[in-house]
Design a protein around this motif. Structure first.
Motif, PDB file in Angstrom:
ATOM      1  N   LEU A  22       0.813  -1.210   0.000  1.00  0.00           N
ATOM      2  CA  LEU A  22       0.000   0.000   0.000  1.00  0.00           C
ATOM      3  C   LEU A  22       0.846   1.259   0.000  1.00  0.00           C
ATOM      4  O   LEU A  22       1.884   1.323   0.659  1.00  0.00           O
ATOM      5  N   ASP A  23       0.386   2.265  -0.738  1.00  0.00           N
ATOM      6  CA  ASP A  23       1.058   3.547  -0.765  1.00  0.00           C
ATOM      7  C   ASP A  23       0.694   4.345   0.481  1.00  0.00           C
ATOM      8  O   ASP A  23      -0.476   4.497   0.820  1.00  0.00           O
ATOM      9  N   GLU A  24       1.690   4.866   1.163  1.00  0.00           N
ATOM     10  CA  GLU A  24       1.466   5.572   2.426  1.00  0.00           C
ATOM     11  C   GLU A  24       0.580   6.801   2.247  1.00  0.00           C
ATOM     12  O   GLU A  24      -0.235   7.124   3.111  1.00  0.00           O
ATOM     13  N   LYS A  25       0.740   7.496   1.113  1.00  0.00           N
ATOM     14  CA  LYS A  25      -0.063   8.706   0.886  1.00  0.00           C
ATOM     15  C   LYS A  25      -1.544   8.369   0.765  1.00  0.00           C
ATOM     16  O   LYS A  25      -2.404   9.117   1.257  1.00  0.00           O
ATOM     17  N   VAL A  26      -1.833   7.263   0.100  1.00  0.00           N
ATOM     18  CA  VAL A  26      -3.236   6.861  -0.033  1.00  0.00           C
ATOM     19  C   VAL A  26      -3.814   6.503   1.329  1.00  0.00           C
ATOM     20  O   VAL A  26      -4.948   6.849   1.659  1.00  0.00           O
ATOM     21  N   LEU A  27      -3.034   5.805   2.148  1.00  0.00           N
ATOM     22  CA  LEU A  27      -3.505   5.430   3.473  1.00  0.00           C
ATOM     23  C   LEU A  27      -3.805   6.655   4.319  1.00  0.00           C
ATOM     24  O   LEU A  27      -4.817   6.722   5.017  1.00  0.00           O
ATOM     25  N   LYS A  28      -2.907   7.631   4.261  1.00  0.00           N
ATOM     26  CA  LYS A  28      -3.091   8.818   5.100  1.00  0.00           C
ATOM     27  C   LYS A  28      -4.275   9.656   4.639  1.00  0.00           C
ATOM     28  O   LYS A  28      -4.983  10.244   5.455  1.00  0.00           O
ATOM     29  N   ARG A  29      -4.498   9.740   3.322  1.00  0.00           N
ATOM     30  CA  ARG A  29      -5.608  10.551   2.834  1.00  0.00           C
ATOM     31  C   ARG A  29      -6.928   9.796   2.868  1.00  0.00           C
ATOM     32  O   ARG A  29      -7.864  10.166   3.570  1.00  0.00           O
ATOM     33  N   ASP A  30      -7.021   8.700   2.099  1.00  0.00           N
ATOM     34  CA  ASP A  30      -8.280   7.965   1.998  1.00  0.00           C
ATOM     35  C   ASP A  30      -8.636   7.247   3.295  1.00  0.00           C
ATOM     36  O   ASP A  30      -9.789   7.239   3.718  1.00  0.00           O
ATOM     37  N   GLY A  31      -7.621   6.624   3.927  1.00  0.00           N
ATOM     38  CA  GLY A  31      -7.883   5.906   5.166  1.00  0.00           C
ATOM     39  C   GLY A  31      -8.311   6.830   6.281  1.00  0.00           C
ATOM     40  O   GLY A  31      -9.273   6.549   7.001  1.00  0.00           O
ATOM     41  N   ALA A  32      -7.608   7.945   6.432  1.00  0.00           N
ATOM     42  CA  ALA A  32      -7.951   8.900   7.489  1.00  0.00           C
ATOM     43  C   ALA A  32      -9.323   9.515   7.248  1.00  0.00           C
ATOM     44  O   ALA A  32     -10.120   9.682   8.180  1.00  0.00           O
ATOM     45  N   PHE A  33      -9.623   9.853   5.996  1.00  0.00           N
ATOM     46  CA  PHE A  33     -10.923  10.460   5.710  1.00  0.00           C
ATOM     47  C   PHE A  33     -12.048   9.447   5.907  1.00  0.00           C
ATOM     48  O   PHE A  33     -13.127   9.800   6.397  1.00  0.00           O
ATOM     49  N   TYR A  34     -11.783   8.193   5.563  1.00  0.00           N
ATOM     50  CA  TYR A  34     -12.811   7.173   5.760  1.00  0.00           C
ATOM     51  C   TYR A  34     -13.088   6.970   7.247  1.00  0.00           C
ATOM     52  O   TYR A  34     -14.233   6.766   7.663  1.00  0.00           O
ATOM     53  N   LEU A  35     -12.045   7.029   8.051  1.00  0.00           N
ATOM     54  CA  LEU A  35     -12.231   6.947   9.500  1.00  0.00           C
ATOM     55  C   LEU A  35     -13.126   8.088   9.981  1.00  0.00           C
ATOM     56  O   LEU A  35     -14.042   7.877  10.788  1.00  0.00           O
ATOM     57  N   LEU A  36     -12.894   9.289   9.463  1.00  0.00           N
ATOM     58  CA  LEU A  36     -13.736  10.435   9.809  1.00  0.00           C
ATOM     59  C   LEU A  36     -15.177  10.191   9.374  1.00  0.00           C
ATOM     60  O   LEU A  36     -16.123  10.488  10.120  1.00  0.00           O
ATOM     61  N   VAL A  37     -15.368   9.633   8.177  1.00  0.00           N
ATOM     62  CA  VAL A  37     -16.709   9.348   7.666  1.00  0.00           C
ATOM     63  C   VAL A  37     -17.450   8.393   8.588  1.00  0.00           C
ATOM     64  O   VAL A  37     -18.622   8.607   8.928  1.00  0.00           O
TER      65      VAL A  37
END
Length: 315
Positions: free
Chosen positions: A102-117
């Motif tokens: 996994l790309d770290e940038k994708v995890l930080k953006r998409d993963g973090a935003f999904y957690l917020l969702v």
């Protein structure tokens, strides 16, 4: 017409809708991708956002028609069930095909935003009611995410992409028209069929939508993620699941339910489902941030989570 015959026709209609969703989604994505190129939308933007939204058209349509027909459990159940399937079994299948780096940038953006969702969603339905203003706030939150994704794509930052098969303009317009009309008609027939089948068999609309309808409408996303994993694009496989869930929850529920004063959230599609989403995301976060690699062990855990979830809602 006998009861058995009518039930058989309803079931066949339901299966036909699921099959049409699969083909019509691909048609719609191809047409929309070509139109995006024609109007000079950057390919990275089109692949990261336009295709993601188009591939979620079945879930969005099911949600809209469930509101119009007065059966909101079908729409919310489809969205929630699809989100659970995407973040657990879809990722598990992708990882079984090939280990995902996994790309770290994708995890930080998409993963973090999904957690917020997920957190926002849990807070929104904590009282068992989804109000018009809560739903509207969810949709506006998706606009924020879309703008963030658009900015990253324009600035050349890493954004997961889907490849388009470009068509002639005439065919692109035809494909878009067929996609929109076909998916809308299929969603209308699907909602009617679900209502008939669940009433005839004495099943819960919400549980039926959480499992059967949700999995069927998630098949296009499953194929995209599995193919991406097979080609060594693990970040695309996982990001596709996260991006689809973000759109489905914020826009798929937020937009149509903002036209309803308030909606009761019933048992099986209530708080427990979103707690499960949160727990799966925490697992993904711990496993991915620790090594940024998802292997067969993580896939087995994700599959076990989904199977246990099925047992949980059928109890």
């Amino acid at each position: 017409m006998s009861y058995e015959w009518e039930l058989g026709v309803a079931v066949l209609a339901l299966v036909g809708c699921f099959v049409s969703f699969f083909y019509l989604t691909n048609v719609f994505v191809s047409g929309l991708g070509t139109l995006a190129k024609r109007f000079n939308v950057p390919e990275s933007v089109a692949g990261a956002s336009v295709a993601a939204m188009a591939s979620s058209a079945p879930e969005m349509s099911a949600s809209c028609f469930s509101v119009l027909k007065g059966h909101p459990d079908i729409g919310i159940g489809t969205i929630v069930g699809s989100a659970i399937f995407n973040i657990s079994l879809l990722v598990a299948f992708s990882v079984w095909v090939r280990k995902c780096v996994l790309d770290e940038k994708v995890l930080k953006r998409d993963g973090a935003f999904y957690l917020l969702v997920v957190l926002v969603t849990i807070l929104g339905i904590l009282d068992g009611v989804l109000t018009r203003w809560e739903a509207l706030a969810w949709f506006l939150l998706y606009i924020v995410y879309f703008a963030w994704l658009f900015r990253d794509a324009v600035n050349g930052r890493f954004v997961h992409r889907e490849e388009f098969k470009y068509l002639s303009m005439k065919r692109a317009v035809l494909y878009c028209g067929l996609g929109v009309v076909g998916i809308a008609l299929s969603a209308d027939v699907m909602v009617r069929s679900v209502v008939y089948v669940t009433e005839a068999l004495g099943l819960s609309e919400s549980v039926f939508s959480l499992v059967v309808v949700a999995v069927a409408t998630s098949i296009p996303d499953l194929f995209v993620s599995v193919q991406a994993a097979r080609n060594g694009m693990g970040s695309l496989a996982v990001s596709n699941a996260l991006g689809s869930n973000i759109f489905d929850i914020l826009a798929g529920v937020g937009l149509p339910f903002s036209f309803v004063a308030a909606t009761q959230i019933h048992g099986s599609i209530g708080l427990s489902a979103f707690y499960l989403l949160l727990s799966v995301l925490i697992f993904l976060g711990v496993g991915a941030f620790r090594r940024r690699v998802l292997g067969r062990r993580e896939a087995g855990v994700l599959a076990a989570v989904y199977v246990s979830y099925l047992f949980f809602i059928w109890l």
